[in-house]
Design a protein around this motif. Sequence first.
Motif, PDB file in Angstrom:
ATOM      1  N   ASP A   1       0.497  -0.819  -0.085  1.00 26.71           N
ATOM      2  CA  ASP A   1       0.095   0.171  -0.015  1.00 26.71           C
ATOM      3  C   ASP A   1       0.915   0.844  -0.438  1.00 26.71           C
ATOM      4  O   ASP A   1       0.484   2.362  -0.521  1.00 26.71           O
ATOM      5  CB  ASP A   1      -1.253  -0.240   1.282  1.00 26.71           C
TER       6      ASP A   1
ATOM      7  N   LEU B   1       3.544   2.177  -1.753  1.00 25.00           N
ATOM      8  CA  LEU B   1       4.449   2.068  -3.025  1.00 25.00           C
ATOM      9  C   LEU B   1       5.400   0.783  -2.913  1.00 25.00           C
ATOM     10  O   LEU B   1       6.610   1.358  -4.092  1.00 25.00           O
ATOM     11  CB  LEU B   1       4.277   2.908  -3.901  1.00 25.00           C
TER      12      LEU B   1
ATOM     13  N   ILE C   1       0.426   2.516 -11.625  1.00 22.46           N
ATOM     14  CA  ILE C   1       0.893   3.527 -10.136  1.00 22.46           C
ATOM     15  C   ILE C   1       0.656   4.415  -9.535  1.00 22.46           C
ATOM     16  O   ILE C   1      -0.141   4.423  -8.350  1.00 22.46           O
ATOM     17  CB  ILE C   1       2.344   4.172  -9.541  1.00 22.46           C
TER      18      ILE C   1
ATOM     19  N   HIS D   1      -3.244   3.311  -8.267  1.00 20.42           N
ATOM     20  CA  HIS D   1      -2.810   2.617  -6.831  1.00 20.42           C
ATOM     21  C   HIS D   1      -2.991   3.588  -6.048  1.00 20.42           C
ATOM     22  O   HIS D   1      -3.548   3.194  -5.182  1.00 20.42           O
ATOM     23  CB  HIS D   1      -1.548   1.968  -6.923  1.00 20.42           C
ATOM     24  N   ARG D   2      -2.632   4.260  -6.406  1.00 23.39           N
ATOM     25  CA  ARG D   2      -2.398   6.384  -5.108  1.00 23.39           C
ATOM     26  C   ARG D   2      -4.532   6.370  -5.443  1.00 23.39           C
ATOM     27  O   ARG D   2      -4.065   6.389  -4.118  1.00 23.39           O
ATOM     28  CB  ARG D   2      -1.659   6.606  -5.698  1.00 23.39           C
TER      29      ARG D   2
ATOM     30  N   ARG E   1      -6.046   4.229  -2.763  1.00 21.03           N
ATOM     31  CA  ARG E   1      -4.738   4.035  -2.080  1.00 21.03           C
ATOM     32  C   ARG E   1      -5.952   5.419  -0.763  1.00 21.03           C
ATOM     33  O   ARG E   1      -6.723   5.195   0.220  1.00 21.03           O
ATOM     34  CB  ARG E   1      -3.331   4.053  -1.451  1.00 21.03           C
TER      35      ARG E   1
ATOM     36  N   ILE F   1      -4.536  -4.882  -7.443  1.00 24.34           N
ATOM     37  CA  ILE F   1      -4.394  -3.556  -7.182  1.00 24.34           C
ATOM     38  C   ILE F   1      -6.500  -3.504  -7.071  1.00 24.34           C
ATOM     39  O   ILE F   1      -6.986  -2.575  -6.222  1.00 24.34           O
ATOM     40  CB  ILE F   1      -3.873  -2.862  -8.369  1.00 24.34           C
TER      41      ILE F   1
ATOM     42  N   LYS G   1      -8.755  -4.041  -4.615  1.00 29.17           N
ATOM     43  CA  LYS G   1      -8.528  -2.922  -3.665  1.00 29.17           C
ATOM     44  C   LYS G   1      -9.125  -1.569  -3.715  1.00 29.17           C
ATOM     45  O   LYS G   1      -9.221  -1.229  -2.568  1.00 29.17           O
ATOM     46  CB  LYS G   1      -7.206  -2.804  -3.418  1.00 29.17           C
ATOM     47  N   SER G   2      -9.639  -1.704  -4.503  1.00 32.38           N
ATOM     48  CA  SER G   2     -10.362  -0.365  -5.073  1.00 32.38           C
ATOM     49  C   SER G   2     -11.777  -0.046  -4.781  1.00 32.38           C
ATOM     50  O   SER G   2     -12.637   0.987  -5.243  1.00 32.38           O
ATOM     51  CB  SER G   2     -11.032   0.016  -6.187  1.00 32.38           C
TER      52      SER G   2
END
Length: 761
Positions: A119, A121, A200, A203-204, A207, A278, A281-282
């Motif tokens: 999480d 990165l 990326i 992902h951010r 998160r 990824i 986790k959204s």
Amino acid sequence: MSDDDGTSNGYHINKENILQDLAEKQFPLEDSELIFKPYDEAEDEDHFAASYYNGSQIKALYPDAWAPTVSIVFMPGLDRIKVDQMEEQGMTQEAPNQRSPRWRTLTSGNFLADLEFDDNLTLSRVDRTPEVLAQMRRRGVSNVTDNRSSTALLRVAREDRLITIKSDNVTIVNTLTPGSTDLEATLIEVDKGSLFNLVIDFHRFVRDGGAALNTDIESRVKLLEVMIEDASRLAIRSPVLFRMSTRQQIAHSRNMRYGVDHGSMFETIITSVGIKNIISKSAACFNSLATAGESNDEQASIRPKFLQMLVLLLSLLNDADLGSIASFLEKKYRIKADRRHVEILIPKVLPLQSINKSIFVCEMVNAVETRPQRMPDNEEKIWNGFIAQILRDGYLLPGFTQQMGQLERSWVVKFPDGEGFKDSYVFRNLQYHDEHSTINVIPPIDLSMNHRTGEVTSVLTDNNRYLIAVGDHQKITGMVFGEYSVTEAAGPKRTCDLSISEIFVNDYLNKAIQRTNHVLGIVNSYFATVKPQQRKLVKGDALVRRLSRKFEELNLPIMSTKTKRYPDIASCGRLTTHEAKLNGKLLAVAYKVEGKKIARRDLIRNMATDLRKVRTTLHHIDIEVQRYSGKKTNEATKQTIVSLQKELPAIHQCLGYAEQNKQALEQQDKLDVGDEPIVQTIFPGSVIAKGVVHWSRYNMRLSSGDRELRIEANRRQVRKFSWVSDEIVEVWLGTPGLGGDQGLQFFVSPLKRILPEQRQW
């Protein structure tokens, strides 16, 4: 601008560090002893091997350790011409290029570990050695080290931590046969920067997005816009990902890996498993986004853009990884997530294409149908059958009036005469009969220039907007050498000169390689032999030994059972730097190898590797020449040695200039510019401005024989209309049974010119 928006210099530096970490965990040991081991051991240059402990390469080579078999599907994806050729040949019907033994070995070695982001990165390397060895045992492979005398090797091998990859055991194939080898992988070459940035940033967003949306909506919107721009770059630079022919390859792949081909090996950027993790986790982030009709229209505007990015990432998952999160997608996103329905969703959102109509419609059907289909011999029949089939699944494909109204199946969008359909543009308005389905509120994402003419508006790195010709846009994005005219989109609308230069940075290094290879040719012709291998002597061998010693004293060719030839040095290719300037002001700096864009550190690594190759080769040439120092030789040999010694200073001079160029590149780390002049391209209508879509429920069914379509839906009557101009009509709609004042008012334009005498009720 804050670091959290994903566009600050600090965040770019962070991405560079992550990319560097990725490379360091995959590239081979930069050790001349390893790279030039064939020189010392006189190995056949057609073979290469490397040993791995806990999934990481080690310096020592253990030939008798576990040696798995490997099969690889490799799809080069950056060269549009090659992609066209692959598609025309049925993607990979011809026998694939086996690449070099070193490429096969080092690429396969990276399959022994998975790279994962946590999480924060932070990149971690997960060893797969036990899993590979378990597969070998299931296939009945025995450990050949059990009969060896090396106690240390036996101990390590029994711990199931040591594996040796041998190039002879690695085969590049057209299609994978599950279980036929110990390691399997499908590799697709993509543009490194755009895919990495996209993953990326998603992902951010996942998160941080859920917690920050209520207080930091503006930065979230900007981050999504950056992601859409990276998706556009990905479509331009990685054409293989957006071909209809690629859909089956991705769906049926195993160990799916996306990355970049460096010539010496394939570097993985992200795997299907990593993308799946990824996405999984959204949920929290998506749940925090307002839906259509809720009070927070700003949050609702984020939702469709987020879903566009989600569909793009879903398109990169193979069957195994999609299946593992199918239930999650259906519950959280209301997306029917079996392969069939995902492959119907993808062409609505993404711009897929093929080189001709036949490939497009056939591959479209094969992507959706899980079982092989027997195709009619006519593209129109295939198209009509496909539309009827997805309608039974609940999908309706609307069309314009010019596309509809055939005598039979008038509800089917007509397959055009001539070139037919070659891209997924026709699916932009696809809808699903369930009003609660998310597919209906995901707009198509406009990533390509295929349907555009004239000019597009783009924001350059000077933060100003300019009008750029469609034909120049892709070249500027790709940092292609040339002069381009751009026009200010606001103010005085001046025309500016945007120039992109190209500098060849390893010309001296390539000259050194060429000269060294010339010297190697002489060395191989005159000196490159080795003595017979030692063997147990028997009666009569004394004579052979005396003769061999006498030949040495006379400096005559030695009777040899094995000849050692030094292989030519292979250059990494043409390395170039590109600078984009607007009226003399620097906008961007990019780096390329053979026209493919790479990171600056990758370019420096390529130069360092080639420099090391040349220096090591010169060291071995010197050893060969020194063998004759102080010995009696014939005149021809003397002249040969003299000519070699005359060549060496020029090679060393080239190496000196090459080292200076490398050091200059290393000092460019402080340049405060990106690698592209275009920050964002503004496509009007590519996303829904407010993200508020009101959907009315309807039911449809197809009669037997697929000849009649019945639709039950809400209905409104046209109460009144008037022509405002030749192109605009004002229309009032009303609900049956209610007064006209209860209806809605619209301004519409006809799809084609309506003559005055035709403007009747």
